[in-house]
Scaffold this active site. Structure first.
Site, PDB file in Angstrom:
ATOM      1  N   GLY A  12       0.833  -1.206   0.000  1.00 58.99           N
ATOM      2  CA  GLY A  12       0.000   0.000   0.000  1.00 58.99           C
ATOM      3  C   GLY A  12       0.862   1.248   0.000  1.00 58.99           C
ATOM      4  O   GLY A  12       1.635   1.482   0.925  1.00 58.99           O
ATOM      5  N   GLY A  14      -0.317   4.328   0.029  1.00 62.06           N
ATOM      6  CA  GLY A  14      -1.164   5.456   0.418  1.00 62.06           C
ATOM      7  C   GLY A  14      -0.404   6.310   1.423  1.00 62.06           C
ATOM      8  O   GLY A  14       0.832   6.259   1.497  1.00 62.06           O
ATOM      9  N   PHE A  15      -1.139   7.049   2.241  1.00 62.65           N
ATOM     10  CA  PHE A  15      -0.481   7.963   3.181  1.00 62.65           C
ATOM     11  C   PHE A  15       0.411   7.202   4.169  1.00 62.65           C
ATOM     12  O   PHE A  15       1.522   7.634   4.473  1.00 62.65           O
ATOM     13  CB  PHE A  15      -1.533   8.774   3.942  1.00 62.65           C
ATOM     14  CG  PHE A  15      -2.165   9.829   3.090  1.00 62.65           C
ATOM     15  CD1 PHE A  15      -1.499  11.008   2.822  1.00 62.65           C
ATOM     16  CD2 PHE A  15      -3.428   9.637   2.540  1.00 62.65           C
ATOM     17  CE1 PHE A  15      -2.072  11.984   2.030  1.00 62.65           C
ATOM     18  CE2 PHE A  15      -4.012  10.601   1.746  1.00 62.65           C
ATOM     19  CZ  PHE A  15      -3.341  11.780   1.487  1.00 62.65           C
ATOM     20  N   GLY A  16      -0.091   6.069   4.687  1.00 60.68           N
ATOM     21  CA  GLY A  16       0.674   5.328   5.679  1.00 60.68           C
ATOM     22  C   GLY A  16       1.908   4.667   5.071  1.00 60.68           C
ATOM     23  O   GLY A  16       3.026   4.840   5.566  1.00 60.68           O
ATOM     24  N   VAL A  80      -1.930  -7.791  -3.639  1.00 63.56           N
ATOM     25  CA  VAL A  80      -1.637  -8.832  -2.653  1.00 63.56           C
ATOM     26  C   VAL A  80      -2.940  -9.565  -2.350  1.00 63.56           C
ATOM     27  O   VAL A  80      -3.998  -8.943  -2.199  1.00 63.56           O
ATOM     28  CB  VAL A  80      -1.056  -8.196  -1.372  1.00 63.56           C
ATOM     29  CG1 VAL A  80      -1.004  -9.209  -0.235  1.00 63.56           C
ATOM     30  CG2 VAL A  80       0.328  -7.633  -1.663  1.00 63.56           C
ATOM     31  N   GLU A 172     -18.777  18.031   1.496  1.00 63.74           N
ATOM     32  CA  GLU A 172     -17.979  18.638   0.427  1.00 63.74           C
ATOM     33  C   GLU A 172     -18.591  18.356  -0.946  1.00 63.74           C
ATOM     34  O   GLU A 172     -18.657  19.248  -1.801  1.00 63.74           O
ATOM     35  CB  GLU A 172     -16.532  18.125   0.522  1.00 63.74           C
ATOM     36  CG  GLU A 172     -15.856  18.724   1.749  1.00 63.74           C
ATOM     37  CD  GLU A 172     -14.467  18.168   2.088  1.00 63.74           C
ATOM     38  OE1 GLU A 172     -13.750  18.828   2.825  1.00 63.74           O
ATOM     39  OE2 GLU A 172     -14.128  17.059   1.634  1.00 63.74           O
ATOM     40  N   ASP A 301      -5.858   3.198   7.773  1.00 59.42           N
ATOM     41  CA  ASP A 301      -7.294   2.895   7.770  1.00 59.42           C
ATOM     42  C   ASP A 301      -7.602   1.421   7.981  1.00 59.42           C
ATOM     43  O   ASP A 301      -8.760   1.066   8.219  1.00 59.42           O
ATOM     44  CB  ASP A 301      -7.916   3.314   6.423  1.00 59.42           C
ATOM     45  CG  ASP A 301      -8.193   4.801   6.368  1.00 59.42           C
ATOM     46  OD1 ASP A 301      -7.824   5.506   7.326  1.00 59.42           O
ATOM     47  OD2 ASP A 301      -8.775   5.250   5.364  1.00 59.42           O
ATOM     48  N   ALA A 317      -5.866  10.996   7.067  1.00 63.88           N
ATOM     49  CA  ALA A 317      -4.505  10.943   6.524  1.00 63.88           C
ATOM     50  C   ALA A 317      -3.420  11.230   7.575  1.00 63.88           C
ATOM     51  O   ALA A 317      -2.428  10.488   7.642  1.00 63.88           O
ATOM     52  CB  ALA A 317      -4.405  11.903   5.342  1.00 63.88           C
TER      53      ALA A 317
HETATM   54  C1  LIG Z   1     -13.209  10.713  -0.480  1.00 63.78           C
HETATM   55  C2  LIG Z   1     -12.279  10.757   0.702  1.00 63.78           C
HETATM   56  C3  LIG Z   1     -12.031  11.958   1.322  1.00 63.78           C
HETATM   57  C4  LIG Z   1     -11.176  12.027   2.412  1.00 63.78           C
HETATM   58  N1  LIG Z   1     -10.929  13.228   2.987  1.00 63.78           N
HETATM   59  C5  LIG Z   1     -10.020  13.318   3.979  1.00 63.78           C
HETATM   60  C6  LIG Z   1      -9.661  14.587   4.512  1.00 63.78           C
HETATM   61  O1  LIG Z   1     -10.205  15.622   4.109  1.00 63.78           O
HETATM   62  N2  LIG Z   1      -8.708  14.627   5.470  1.00 63.78           N
HETATM   63  C7  LIG Z   1      -8.083  13.487   5.915  1.00 63.78           C
HETATM   64  O2  LIG Z   1      -7.191  13.577   6.758  1.00 63.78           O
HETATM   65  N3  LIG Z   1      -8.423  12.272   5.455  1.00 63.78           N
HETATM   66  C8  LIG Z   1      -9.373  12.163   4.483  1.00 63.78           C
HETATM   67  N4  LIG Z   1      -9.703  10.932   3.990  1.00 63.78           N
HETATM   68  C9  LIG Z   1      -9.165   9.728   4.631  1.00 63.78           C
HETATM   69  C10 LIG Z   1      -7.735   9.454   4.189  1.00 63.78           C
HETATM   70  O3  LIG Z   1      -7.618   9.536   2.799  1.00 63.78           O
HETATM   71  C11 LIG Z   1      -7.358   8.084   4.703  1.00 63.78           C
HETATM   72  O4  LIG Z   1      -7.471   8.082   6.103  1.00 63.78           O
HETATM   73  C12 LIG Z   1      -5.937   7.729   4.305  1.00 63.78           C
HETATM   74  O5  LIG Z   1      -5.832   7.650   2.906  1.00 63.78           O
HETATM   75  C13 LIG Z   1      -5.522   6.412   4.944  1.00 63.78           C
HETATM   76  O6  LIG Z   1      -4.244   6.091   4.527  1.00 63.78           O
HETATM   77  P1  LIG Z   1      -3.823   4.562   4.346  1.00 63.78           P
HETATM   78  O7  LIG Z   1      -2.367   4.585   4.016  1.00 63.78           O
HETATM   79  O8  LIG Z   1      -4.283   3.774   5.496  1.00 63.78           O
HETATM   80  O9  LIG Z   1      -4.671   4.035   3.115  1.00 63.78           O
HETATM   81  P2  LIG Z   1      -4.799   4.593   1.637  1.00 63.78           P
HETATM   82  O10 LIG Z   1      -4.264   5.973   1.529  1.00 63.78           O
HETATM   83  O11 LIG Z   1      -6.195   4.336   1.238  1.00 63.78           O
HETATM   84  O12 LIG Z   1      -3.814   3.656   0.809  1.00 63.78           O
HETATM   85  C14 LIG Z   1      -4.053   2.284   0.668  1.00 63.78           C
HETATM   86  C15 LIG Z   1      -3.231   1.808  -0.526  1.00 63.78           C
HETATM   87  O13 LIG Z   1      -3.229   0.390  -0.508  1.00 63.78           O
HETATM   88  C16 LIG Z   1      -3.400  -0.098  -1.809  1.00 63.78           C
HETATM   89  N5  LIG Z   1      -3.968  -1.437  -1.695  1.00 63.78           N
HETATM   90  C17 LIG Z   1      -5.140  -1.788  -1.118  1.00 63.78           C
HETATM   91  N6  LIG Z   1      -5.327  -3.113  -1.182  1.00 63.78           N
HETATM   92  C18 LIG Z   1      -4.248  -3.619  -1.810  1.00 63.78           C
HETATM   93  C19 LIG Z   1      -3.857  -4.934  -2.181  1.00 63.78           C
HETATM   94  N7  LIG Z   1      -4.612  -5.998  -1.920  1.00 63.78           N
HETATM   95  N8  LIG Z   1      -2.685  -5.097  -2.854  1.00 63.78           N
HETATM   96  C20 LIG Z   1      -1.902  -4.033  -3.138  1.00 63.78           C
HETATM   97  N9  LIG Z   1      -2.232  -2.766  -2.812  1.00 63.78           N
HETATM   98  C21 LIG Z   1      -3.376  -2.559  -2.146  1.00 63.78           C
HETATM   99  C22 LIG Z   1      -4.335   0.902  -2.454  1.00 63.78           C
HETATM  100  O14 LIG Z   1      -4.258   0.874  -3.864  1.00 63.78           O
HETATM  101  C23 LIG Z   1      -3.840   2.219  -1.848  1.00 63.78           C
HETATM  102  O15 LIG Z   1      -2.859   2.836  -2.660  1.00 63.78           O
HETATM  103  C24 LIG Z   1     -10.566  10.841   2.899  1.00 63.78           C
HETATM  104  C25 LIG Z   1     -10.822   9.621   2.275  1.00 63.78           C
HETATM  105  C26 LIG Z   1     -11.660   9.571   1.179  1.00 63.78           C
HETATM  106  C27 LIG Z   1     -11.926   8.257   0.497  1.00 63.78           C
END
Ligand SMILES: Cc1cc2nc3c(=O)[nH]c(=O)nc-3n(C[C@H](O)[C@H](O)[C@H](O)COP(=O)(O)OP(=O)(O)OC[C@H]3O[C@@H](n4cnc5c(N)ncnc54)[C@H](O)[C@@H]3O)c2cc1C
Length: 421
Positions: A12, A14-16, A80, A172, A301, A317
């Site tokens: 992943g 994403g932010f984490g 994965v 929003e 998340d 995030a």
């Molecule tokens: C529409 C929307 C608006 C938001 N607005 C805000 C905001 O204003 N402020 C704020 O702080 N937060 C906001 N959030 C929440 C924030 O985006 C999440 O809390 C944050 O992205 C969590 O980070 P993460 O690294 O856990 O997961 P994510 O950033 O979701 O990253 C997960 C990554 O894992 C990858 N992945 C998933 N499953 C698999 C797999 N099986 N194999 C390989 N890769 C995989 C995905 O492709 C993705 O790139 C919002 C979320 C959404 C959906």
């Protein structure tokens, strides 16, 4: 010769996940960063792609490019599908096995339909760029179809937009769709009056934005109503159909229903056979490792932990980023022979949400800001957190343009033949 460095696999980007990779810069490790998409996505601005305010490329970056100068980081585009924690191996969907010494699962969450998965096609949610461009298409097509619809009832339904869920994303979306209909598109249609469009925000709870103070939540309500949004509080949606929603036995015909009402974590818990909360998040240990797996961390998340002064860490995030930084620190300490560090503690900097292009609310706990000042602060904060100078300039310019003219230029109907319009 085989590479004997400690192998950290991060799933992943994403932010984490990105924050873990960043935090491990200079550590004696090699890193494999796996994501099923080739881009990192700035999800907080996804609603702006869905409402034609920004282009997809303004809020997403190729992961490979972000780590181009980090020779120890290998980026893989792959999904994965499982974990064999006994043998420290990861299963990719194509059957490939990847061995790890330390594993970090940062696979995020998706929207959830409270047991009604069949609603997803009728009331799409917003999580990926594909979701955003599909929603943008649905919204813009509704106006196009209304322009050609002779029947007044059908036309009214085409010009009704229902948003389910009164959290930040619902607020929003509602505010921006209202501005799109009532201002941006106003002069461009000849037969319909886009100002007659109804934007209905439905929330099952007693108020909008429950994570904000009651005062800011009521400010948001008034600001949305000023933009022409109809707000229905305390009304759970009973059914989403292909042509509207049922609320307490009453049908609201609508061409577009959007879902912003709940999330469900990725299947990481099932891969590990780990305990979860009701949203399927892994209940992690105080150092964010998975129960029974000291070398597997779960963050963002897809994890849950009561590390915010005894309360669950919110799914936002900054929380995912703080967890990513913490895990990078724990891994580095372990490799340098140190013992586990302090348990993870979340520090909440504040909550932000926008209401249209001129108003926002910011809840810092000790002080709250609202109105246009909050909007500018919100804008500056988001520009600061975007990656790269080009995107910062591009987004700033797009927003200034929208702010000054009301025009939203990313109004492209893509991915479908115009025959359906
Ligand atoms: C529409 C929307 C608006 C938001 N607005 C805000 C905001 O204003 N402020 C704020 O702080 N937060 C906001 N959030 C929440 C924030 O985006 C999440 O809390 C944050 O992205 C969590 O980070 P993460 O690294 O856990 O997961 P994510 O950033 O979701 O990253 C997960 C990554 O894992 C990858 N992945 C998933 N499953 C698999 C797999 N099986 N194999 C390989 N890769 C995989 C995905 O492709 C993705 O790139 C919002 C979320 C959404 C959906």
């Amino acid at each position: 010769m085989s590479d004997r460095r400690h192998h950290v696999v991060i799933v992943g980007a994403g932010f984490g996940g990105l924050e873990v990779a960043r935090g491990l810069a200079g550590a004696p490790v090699r890193i494999t960063l796996i994501d099923q998409r080739n881009h990192h996505l700035f999800q907080p601005l996804l609603y702006q792609v869905a409402t034609a305010s920004l282009a997809p490329s303004e809020i997403a970056w190729p992961i490979r490019h972000l780590f181009r100068s980090r020779k120890e980081v290998t980026t893989l585009l792959a999904a994965v599908s499982g974990i064999d924690a006994q043998s420290n191996q990861l299963h990719l969907a194509d059957g490939t096995l990847i061995a790890y010494d330390t594993l970090v699962l940062a696979t995020g969450a998706r929207h959830a339909y409270f047991g009604h998965d069949e609603w997803e096609s009728r009331a799409p949610g917003l999580k990926t760029l594909e979701d955003a461009t599909a929603i943008r298409r649905q919204i813009l097509l509704a106006f196009e179809r209304a322009e050609r619809e002779a029947d007044p009832q059908q036309r009214a339904a085409l010009l009704t937009f229902v948003i389910v869920g009164g959290g930040p994303t619902g607020v929003e979306l509602a505010g921006t769709i209202a501005e799109l209909a009532h201002t941006t598109l106003r002069k461009e249609f000849r037969i319909i009056d886009t100002r007659t469009a109804r934007i209905i925000l439905i929330e099952a709870g007693g108020r909008l934005l429950p994570s904000f103070s009651a005062d800011l939540s009521s400010y948001a309500r008034t600001a949305l109503e000023r933009l022409g949004v109809e707000i229905a509080l305390g009304h759970p949606v009973g059914e989403c159909t292909s042509d509207g929603v049922m609320v307490e036995g009453r049908k609201i015909p609508a061409a577009v229903t959007l879902w912003a009402a709940g999330v469900r974590a990725s299947p990481a818990a099932a891969w590990l056979d780990a305990p979860t909360d009701p949203a399927n998040r892994v209940r992690v240990e105080p150092n964010l490792s998975a129960p029974g797996h000291a070398n597997v961390f779960v963050i963002g998340d897809t994890a849950t932990i009561d590390a915010w002064q005894g309360r669950p860490v919110p799914g936002i995030a900054p929380a995912a980023k703080q967890q990513g930084r913490y895990v990078a620190h724990v891994i580095t300490r372990r490799l340098r022979g140190g013992d586990a560090s302090q348990p993870f503690r979340y520090r909440h900097a504040g909550s932000l949400a926008t209401i249209g292009k001129r108003s926002a609310i910011i809840d810092l706990g000790w002080i709250s800001v609202r109105g246009w000042i909050a909007w500018w602060l919100w804008g500056l904060t988001h520009i600061y957190f975007l990656i790269g100078v080009r995107n910062r300039l591009s987004v700033a310019l797009s927003w200034l343009w929208i702010y000054a003219t009301g025009d939203r230029s990313a109004r492209l109907i893509t991915q479908e033949q115009h025959r359906s319009a």
